[in-house]
Design an enzyme around this catalytic site. Structure first.
Site, PDB file in Angstrom:
ATOM      1  N   ARG A 234       0.850  -1.177   0.000  1.00 54.51           N
ATOM      2  CA  ARG A 234       0.000   0.000   0.000  1.00 54.51           C
ATOM      3  C   ARG A 234       0.894   1.239   0.000  1.00 54.51           C
ATOM      4  O   ARG A 234       1.910   1.278   0.696  1.00 54.51           O
ATOM      5  CB  ARG A 234      -0.935   0.032   1.221  1.00 54.51           C
ATOM      6  CG  ARG A 234      -2.081  -0.965   1.147  1.00 54.51           C
ATOM      7  CD  ARG A 234      -3.107  -0.551   0.100  1.00 54.51           C
ATOM      8  NE  ARG A 234      -4.251  -1.452   0.034  1.00 54.51           N
ATOM      9  CZ  ARG A 234      -4.359  -2.471  -0.798  1.00 54.51           C
ATOM     10  NH1 ARG A 234      -3.357  -2.763  -1.619  1.00 54.51           N
ATOM     11  NH2 ARG A 234      -5.446  -3.213  -0.814  1.00 54.51           N
ATOM     12  N   GLU A 263      -3.783   7.732  -5.461  1.00 50.06           N
ATOM     13  CA  GLU A 263      -3.954   7.065  -6.763  1.00 50.06           C
ATOM     14  C   GLU A 263      -5.272   7.489  -7.379  1.00 50.06           C
ATOM     15  O   GLU A 263      -6.280   7.567  -6.658  1.00 50.06           O
ATOM     16  CB  GLU A 263      -3.915   5.543  -6.591  1.00 50.06           C
ATOM     17  CG  GLU A 263      -2.593   5.033  -6.066  1.00 50.06           C
ATOM     18  CD  GLU A 263      -2.594   3.540  -5.752  1.00 50.06           C
ATOM     19  OE1 GLU A 263      -1.512   2.995  -5.490  1.00 50.06           O
ATOM     20  OE2 GLU A 263      -3.677   2.915  -5.771  1.00 50.06           O
ATOM     21  N   HIS A 282      -0.401   0.471 -10.166  1.00 54.71           N
ATOM     22  CA  HIS A 282      -1.204  -0.431  -9.340  1.00 54.71           C
ATOM     23  C   HIS A 282      -1.792  -1.573 -10.181  1.00 54.71           C
ATOM     24  O   HIS A 282      -3.002  -1.840 -10.149  1.00 54.71           O
ATOM     25  CB  HIS A 282      -2.324   0.329  -8.627  1.00 54.71           C
ATOM     26  CG  HIS A 282      -2.798  -0.353  -7.378  1.00 54.71           C
ATOM     27  ND1 HIS A 282      -3.160   0.318  -6.244  1.00 54.71           N
ATOM     28  CD2 HIS A 282      -2.972  -1.677  -7.077  1.00 54.71           C
ATOM     29  CE1 HIS A 282      -3.544  -0.526  -5.307  1.00 54.71           C
ATOM     30  NE2 HIS A 282      -3.428  -1.759  -5.794  1.00 54.71           N
TER      31      HIS A 282
END
Length: 315
Positions: A234, A263, A282
């Site tokens: 994370r 993000e 991601h």
């Protein structure tokens, strides 16, 4: 059952369908849902399926029929568990579906630094091998993974999978975890020792108050000169300003990140444009086979809930 999917676009680009979910009820699909749209869209839902849509006291307050929230994710920090617990809303996540894909991505990143495949490909694409006076031009320094030390922070499913791959590369593996563990070939140590000894550090821990900005100026300073830092967990476990400074100063040899604190990436992200920082958006969990497995697990979770025996419940 009225089933609302709030952010289907985060799960598929058109290569998955909602057909497996439709057997449970009437499905309303939204590609994405802005925060101000959430309450209105879910107010008549019995079931909400989401990935990163915030499920807070404010967004949930009008959802009087809501019985179940199913996550297209392992992490659940977007869910106000105090509210859902107080209102009898069951929340289930999808743990374990992405283990192999994320572990694979970790080593894709590591090998990018160690084997310099993209640099050498560009060298050839630019025509620089043509006419070279040697058959093996040593333009970019490469390193063997064998006998290097990998430090893993956290030893859940992904941490274990990363350790297994590292051992196959004949690496030494150190691990720091709050829960005492044993695993063949893995040496469990305190965090300070791991940072001091590891050539590569890779966290695999959830984001919580204990891990938030665990990797900061003090932590990076304890790492070896020239070490690599990899993060597929994370973004919030990293102080991005501190990481930038450790990279720009040359203390760290490089970083590879699949996650950021905010993000999608913002234009003012401290790590944007840093030369020795590799960033992917991601996508470690994104192979089609991985997302097919995710969809199947989400459906299994719904079925178990409807049968009165919910699985993968988070509280």
């Amino acid at each position: 059952m009225n089933i609302v999917i709030t952010d289907w676009k985060t799960v598929t680009n058109g290569d998955l369908t909602t057909a497996p979910i439709e057997r449970f009820g009437n499905v309303t699909v939204y590609p994405l849902t802005a925060p101000e749209q959430i309450a209105g869209r879910i107010q008549d839902a019995d079931i909400v399926l989401c990935n990163k849509t915030p499920m807070t006291a404010e967004t949930l307050k009008n959802a009087k029929k809501l019985k179940y929230i199913g996550l297209f994710a392992t992490g659940y920090n977007n869910i106000d568990l105090a509210y859902t617990n107080a209102h009898g809303i069951t929340v289930c996540n999808a743990g374990g579906y992405s283990t192999d894909a994320v572990a694979q991505h970790v080593f894709a990143m590591i090998l990018s630094f160690m084997s310099r495949v993209e640099d050498y490909r560009r060298f050839c694409d630019d025509g620089k091998w043509i006419g070279s006076d040697v058959f093996s031009p040593f333009c970019f320094p490469m390193q063997e993974l064998s006998r290097k030390t990998l430090g893993i922070v956290g030893f859940g499913n992904i941490g274990k999978a990363v350790a297994k791959i590292a051992l196959a590369f004949n690496m030494k593996v150190l691990c720091y975890t709050r829960t005492p563990r044993q695993a063949e070939g893995v040496e469990f140590v305190e965090l300070e020792e791991l940072l001091r000894r590891a050539d590569i550090v890779s966290p695999h821990c959830p984001l919580n108050p204990d891990s938030a900005k665990l990797f900061n100026a003090a932590t990076f300073a304890q790492m070896k000169q020239g070490a690599l830092f990899i993060n597929t967990s994370r973004g919030g476990v990293v102080d991005e300003e501190a990481l930038r400074e450790a990279l720009v100063s040359g203390h760290l040899g490089g970083a590879a990140l699949d996650v950021l604190e905010t993000e999608p990436m913002k234009a003012d992200c401290p790590l944007y444009g840093v030369e020795n920082c590799l960033i992917t958006p991601h996508v470690a969990w994104a192979p089609l086979q991985t997302r097919e497995r995710l969809l199947a697990l989400v459906c299994d979770n719904i079925a178990a809930f409807l049968e009165g025996d919910p699985q993968n419940v988070v509280k």
